[in-house]
Write a protein that holds these residues in place. Structure first.
Motif, PDB file in Angstrom:
ATOM      1  N   HIS A 171       0.840  -1.197   0.000  1.00 43.77           N
ATOM      2  CA  HIS A 171       0.000   0.000   0.000  1.00 43.77           C
ATOM      3  C   HIS A 171       0.876   1.249   0.000  1.00 43.77           C
ATOM      4  O   HIS A 171       1.859   1.343   0.738  1.00 43.77           O
ATOM      5  CB  HIS A 171      -1.000  -0.001   1.153  1.00 43.77           C
ATOM      6  CG  HIS A 171      -0.459   0.254   2.521  1.00 43.77           C
ATOM      7  ND1 HIS A 171      -0.374   1.501   3.075  1.00 43.77           N
ATOM      8  CD2 HIS A 171       0.035  -0.609   3.452  1.00 43.77           C
ATOM      9  CE1 HIS A 171       0.099   1.418   4.303  1.00 43.77           C
ATOM     10  NE2 HIS A 171       0.378   0.161   4.549  1.00 43.77           N
TER      11      HIS A 171
ATOM     12  N   ASP B  24       5.881   2.489   7.311  1.00 48.54           N
ATOM     13  CA  ASP B  24       4.496   2.102   6.960  1.00 48.54           C
ATOM     14  C   ASP B  24       3.892   3.058   5.933  1.00 48.54           C
ATOM     15  O   ASP B  24       3.198   4.018   6.296  1.00 48.54           O
ATOM     16  CB  ASP B  24       3.673   2.103   8.262  1.00 48.54           C
ATOM     17  CG  ASP B  24       2.266   1.551   8.036  1.00 48.54           C
ATOM     18  OD1 ASP B  24       1.441   1.700   8.949  1.00 48.54           O
ATOM     19  OD2 ASP B  24       1.998   1.022   6.940  1.00 48.54           O
ATOM     20  N   ASN B  25       3.966   2.924   4.767  1.00 49.04           N
ATOM     21  CA  ASN B  25       4.565   1.803   4.058  1.00 49.04           C
ATOM     22  C   ASN B  25       5.388   2.289   2.869  1.00 49.04           C
ATOM     23  O   ASN B  25       5.396   1.674   1.805  1.00 49.04           O
ATOM     24  CB  ASN B  25       3.455   0.851   3.593  1.00 49.04           C
ATOM     25  CG  ASN B  25       4.039  -0.442   3.057  1.00 49.04           C
ATOM     26  OD1 ASN B  25       5.105  -0.890   3.462  1.00 49.04           O
ATOM     27  ND2 ASN B  25       3.320  -1.018   2.100  1.00 49.04           N
TER      28      ASN B  25
ATOM     29  N   GLU C  48      -5.129   1.672   2.339  1.00 46.82           N
ATOM     30  CA  GLU C  48      -4.999   0.520   3.244  1.00 46.82           C
ATOM     31  C   GLU C  48      -5.298   0.936   4.672  1.00 46.82           C
ATOM     32  O   GLU C  48      -5.964   0.220   5.422  1.00 46.82           O
ATOM     33  CB  GLU C  48      -3.576  -0.072   3.151  1.00 46.82           C
ATOM     34  CG  GLU C  48      -3.353  -1.341   3.951  1.00 46.82           C
ATOM     35  CD  GLU C  48      -2.904  -1.129   5.385  1.00 46.82           C
ATOM     36  OE1 GLU C  48      -2.858  -2.111   6.150  1.00 46.82           O
ATOM     37  OE2 GLU C  48      -2.642   0.049   5.773  1.00 46.82           O
ATOM     38  N   GLU C  49      -4.845   2.132   5.017  1.00 48.69           N
ATOM     39  CA  GLU C  49      -5.029   2.606   6.389  1.00 48.69           C
ATOM     40  C   GLU C  49      -6.495   2.841   6.727  1.00 48.69           C
ATOM     41  O   GLU C  49      -6.858   3.010   7.889  1.00 48.69           O
ATOM     42  CB  GLU C  49      -4.240   3.912   6.596  1.00 48.69           C
ATOM     43  CG  GLU C  49      -2.747   3.845   6.283  1.00 48.69           C
ATOM     44  CD  GLU C  49      -1.957   2.952   7.236  1.00 48.69           C
ATOM     45  OE1 GLU C  49      -0.739   2.834   7.040  1.00 48.69           O
ATOM     46  OE2 GLU C  49      -2.579   2.332   8.135  1.00 48.69           O
TER      47      GLU C  49
ATOM     48  N   ASP D 128       4.256  -4.986   3.747  1.00 51.55           N
ATOM     49  CA  ASP D 128       3.792  -3.856   4.555  1.00 51.55           C
ATOM     50  C   ASP D 128       4.842  -3.627   5.632  1.00 51.55           C
ATOM     51  O   ASP D 128       4.806  -4.223   6.696  1.00 51.55           O
ATOM     52  CB  ASP D 128       2.418  -4.176   5.164  1.00 51.55           C
ATOM     53  CG  ASP D 128       1.712  -2.914   5.654  1.00 51.55           C
ATOM     54  OD1 ASP D 128       0.512  -2.982   5.913  1.00 51.55           O
ATOM     55  OD2 ASP D 128       2.400  -1.875   5.790  1.00 51.55           O
TER      56      ASP D 128
HETATM   57 ZN   LIG Z   1       0.754  -0.459   6.599  1.00 55.32          ZN
END
Ligand SMILES: [Zn+2]
Length: 568
Positions: A337, A358-359, A392-393, A420
C-alpha cells in the motif's frame, strides 16, 4: 531436472551468495533463468532512494485524495515507466480508479447511567464514526447491552448472543477473540478454540462492526485494551479522529451499523461501575461458552455529523508480460500500500505522518522487486503484476476494490505476495511468515530461505492478528493464496532480544505516529535479503507446473477450490 538436483544446485549457489551477498554462481535450473542479475539489482541504496521521497514532508504523508496522492501516483507511474513495464490496466493506463467517500466525523455521545449523565470527551474518552454516507446519523436513548466478545463462530459452537435481540440497541464489546483457557492446562490458552494465542478474524475491529451490522444494532462500542488490541489508545484516537474513507457503494452504506465506536478502558470501567457491573468480572464471564449478553442499566445517545466528500483515489499497477504464450494469462501479483495517514493540522509541532516504514518501505520494496524482475532473461513464463494500492489505512480499501473488481481474473491469479513494512534493523538469520501454515507458498519460501542458510519463523506476535491487517487479506478472503512475510527477529551480530525490542519500540513510539520517519540508524541490508527471497518464490510460482494451494483447515481453502472448479 529432479527436484533434489535443483535443490543441490540451489544450495551450492546460495551458499556462495550468502557468503558475500553478491552472487557469483548462477541460480539456475535447465528451464529457468539465471536470477543473479535480479538479486543484485536489489540494493539498500535503491530502497532508500525510493523511501526518502515517498516519506518526505513534500509527500505530506500520502493521504488518499491529497496532494500527497498526486505526487505518489506520479512517482510510481514514472518508476514503472522507467523500468519499461507495461501499463497494468488493460485500458492502457497504470492506474485503477478507486472511488472513495471521505467522512470527517464530529461526534457527541452521552450515556445515562446510575441516574446520572456520563458525558464523554472526543477523542480522549471515545471515538465514534459512521460509515453511512449521510450528513448526520443519530442514535437516541438506546439500551446498552454487554455482549462479551460479540462473536458467532459456528466452527467452535460459539455464540455470544444466545438469541438475544440487540436490534436498535447499543452493544458494548471486547476487542480480540475469547481467550479460552486450555481445559488440560488452564495457565495456557486452548489451541483448539480461537487458535489459542493467535488472533482470529473474530478478534479484529472490522469483524465487530460487521457482526453488529448483521445483528441490527444501533451502535457498537469496542472497549479498547492495549494488549488485546495490539496498539495503544492513541492509535485509535489518532486515526479515527480525522477523515475516514470508505469505498463508495451504491446505497451509501445505508445497511451498515449506524455508529461505530471505541471507548477508552478507564471510561468503560467507570460506565460499568455506574451500571452496577465490574469490568474484570464481565471479562471473565466472556471467556465461557455459556456466556449470555448482560443488559446494562444504561442508555446511550450518539450524534455523528459528517463532512462528506467524494475522493477519486488510485491503485497503481504495472505488468511484466509472461514469456510463455500458454501461461502468460496466468498471474502472480505483488502488492504494497502506498498510502498513509496524511497530515493533521490540529497537531502541535510535527503534523505530517510520513509513514517511512508504513509503508514507504514496502512500496520501495515493490519497486525494487519490479526492477529485479525486469532483469530476468528470459522473463518468467507467467505474467507478474506489481500493484500499489490506496487506502490501506482506511480498511484495506484499495486491495478490497481490486479484489472485488480485479483487472485480471482471480482464478488465474496464482499467488499474492504482500509487503507492509520491510526490515530496517539489519540482517537476520530468520524471516517471519505471518499466517504461517496457511498455504504451500510457505513451503517455497522455506526452501528458498534454507538454501541461504536462513530459517522460517511463524509470527512472534500472533495475538496481534497481523494476517488480517494488511492488503493480502482481501486476496485471501476471495481465495487467492497469499504470502505475507515480515522481518525476522534473530539479528546477526545483535543481542538476543534485539529484534523484539525494536518491534516494541516501533509499536509504542512510531506506529501510526508522525515520528515514523527515516532514521539515521536504519540498516536495510536485511530487507534486501528478504526481498531477494520474495523474487525467487514469485519466480518459482511463475515457472511452476502447479498452482499454489491453501492447506487443509484454513478458512480460505474452500473458497479457492470452488473458484477453480467453476473456472471456464
Ligand atoms: Zn501499513
Amino acid at each position: 531436472m529432479t527436484r533434489y538436483f535443483r535443490l543441490f544446485t540451489g544450495i551450492l549457489a546460495a551458499y556462495l551468495l550468502t557468503a558475500c551477498g553478491e552472487s557469483s554462481v548462477p541460480v539456475t535450473t535447465s528451464a529457468d533463468a539465471d536470477l543473479t542479475p535480479a538479486f543484485n539489482s536489489i540494493t539498500t541504496d535503491g530502497l532508500l532512494g525510493h523511501i526518502k521521497p515517498l516519506a518526505s514532508d513534500e509527500f505530506e504523508g500520502r493521504a488518499p485524495g491529497s496532494k500527497g496522492e498526486q505526487l505518489t501516483v506520479a512517482y510510481l507511474t514514472d518508476q514503472f515507466k522507467r523500468l519499461g513495464l507495461k501499463p497494468g490496466n488493460p485500458d492502457g493506463t497504470y492506474v485503477q480508479k478507486v472511488s472513495l467517500v471521505g467522512l470527517t466525523p464530529k461526534p457527541t455521545a452521552t450515556i445515562a447511567v446510575g441516574g446520572k449523565s456520563l458525558s464523554l470527551k472526543f477523542p480522549s474518552d471515545y471515538v465514534a464514526v459512521t460509515r453511512r454516507v449521510q450528513p448526520e446519523v443519530a442514535v437516541d436513548d438506546s439500551e446498552m447491552v454487554f455482549v462479551g466478545y460479540g462473536v458467532v463462530a459456528p466452527e467452535y459452537g460459539w455464540d455470544d448472543y444466545k438469541g438475544a435481540d440487540v436490534k436498535g440497541k447499543t452493544i458494548l464489546m471486547l476487542i480480540n477473540d475469547p481467550a479460552v483457557p486450555d481445559p488440560n492446562d488452564p495457565k495456557k490458552l486452548g489451541e483448539k478454540i480461537f487458535k489459542g494465542q493467535a488472533m482470529t478474524y473474530y478478534g479484529r475491529w472490522t469483524y465487530k462492526y460487521e457482526i453488529a451490522t448483521e445483528k441490527g444494532a444501533a451502535a457498537a462500542v469496542i472497549i479498547h485494551e492495549t494488549g488485546p488490541a495490539g496498539y495503544p489508545y492513541e492509535v485509535v484516537s489518532g486515526s479515527w479522529g480525522h477523515e475516514n474513507f470508505d469505498i463508495k457503494s451504491p446505497d451509501g452504506n445505508a445497511g451498515r451499523v449506524p455508529i461505530e465506536s471505541w471507548i477508552h478502558l478507564d471510561r468503560a470501567k467507570e460506565l460499568l461501575k455506574a451500571a452496577g457491573q465490574d469490568f474484570d468480572a464481565l471479562k471473565k464471564a466472556a471467556i465461557s461458552k455459556d456466556f449470555k449478553p448482560v443488559p446494562l442499566k444504561a442508555r446511550a445517545s450518539f450524534r455523528v455529523q459528517s463532512a462528506i466528500r467524494d475522493v477519486d483515489s488510485s491503485n497503481v499497477i504495472a505488468k511484466l508480460e509472461g514469456s510463455d504464450p500458454a501461461l502468460r494469462d496466468d498471474y502472480v501479483i505483488y502488492t504494497a500500500h502506498w498510502d498513509h495517514l496524511g497530515k493533521d493540522p490540529n497537531l502541535k509541532g510535527d503534523q505530517i505522518y510520513n509513514g517511512a516504514l508504513d509503508n514507504a518501505s514496502g512500496t520501495a520494496g515493490l519497486l525494487e522487486i519490479a526492477e529485479a524482475f525486469t532483469r530476468i532473461q528470459p522473463p518468467p513464463k507467467r505474467s507478474i503484476l506489481f500493484l500499489a494500492v490506496t487506502a490501506e489505512e482506511q480498511g484495506l480499501l484499495g486491495a478490497k476494490y481490486y479484489a472485488n473488481a480485479p483487472l485480471y481474473p482471480l482464478d488465474r491469479t496464482l499467488a499474492n505476495f504482500n509487503m507492509d513494512g520491510v526490515n530496517q534493523w539489519g540482517r537476520t538469520r530468520d524471516i517471519v511468515i505471518v499466517g504461517h501454515g496457511n498455504s504451500t507458498l510457505d513451503d517455497l519460501l522455506t526452501e528458498a530461505a534454507q538454501a541461504r542458510g536462513r530459517t522460517i519463523r511463524p509470527d512472534p506476535e500472533p495475538e496481534k492478528g497481523f494476517f488480517y491487517r494488511s492488503d493480502h487479506f482481501e486476496f485471501a478472503k476471495l481465495g487467492v493464496p497469499a504470502l505475507y512475510p515480515d522481518s525476522g527477529i534473530e539479528y546477526i551480530g545483535k543481542p538476543e532480544n534485539y529484534g523484539q525490542q525494536k518491534r516494541d519500540e516501533y509499536t509504542l513510539r512510531d506506529y501510526h505516529k508522525p515520528s515514523d520517519e527515516v532514521k539515521p540508524d536504519w540498516d536495510l541490508s536485511g530487507a534486501v535479503e528478504d526481498l531477494q527471497l520474495l523474487v525467487e518464490v514469485g519466480y518459482r510460482v511463475a515457472q511452476g507446473d502447479r498452482y499454489p494451494e491453501w492447506k487443509p483447515g484454513t478458512e480460505f481453502k474452500a473458497k479457492r477450490e470452488a473458484m477453480l472448479k467453476g473456472r471456464q
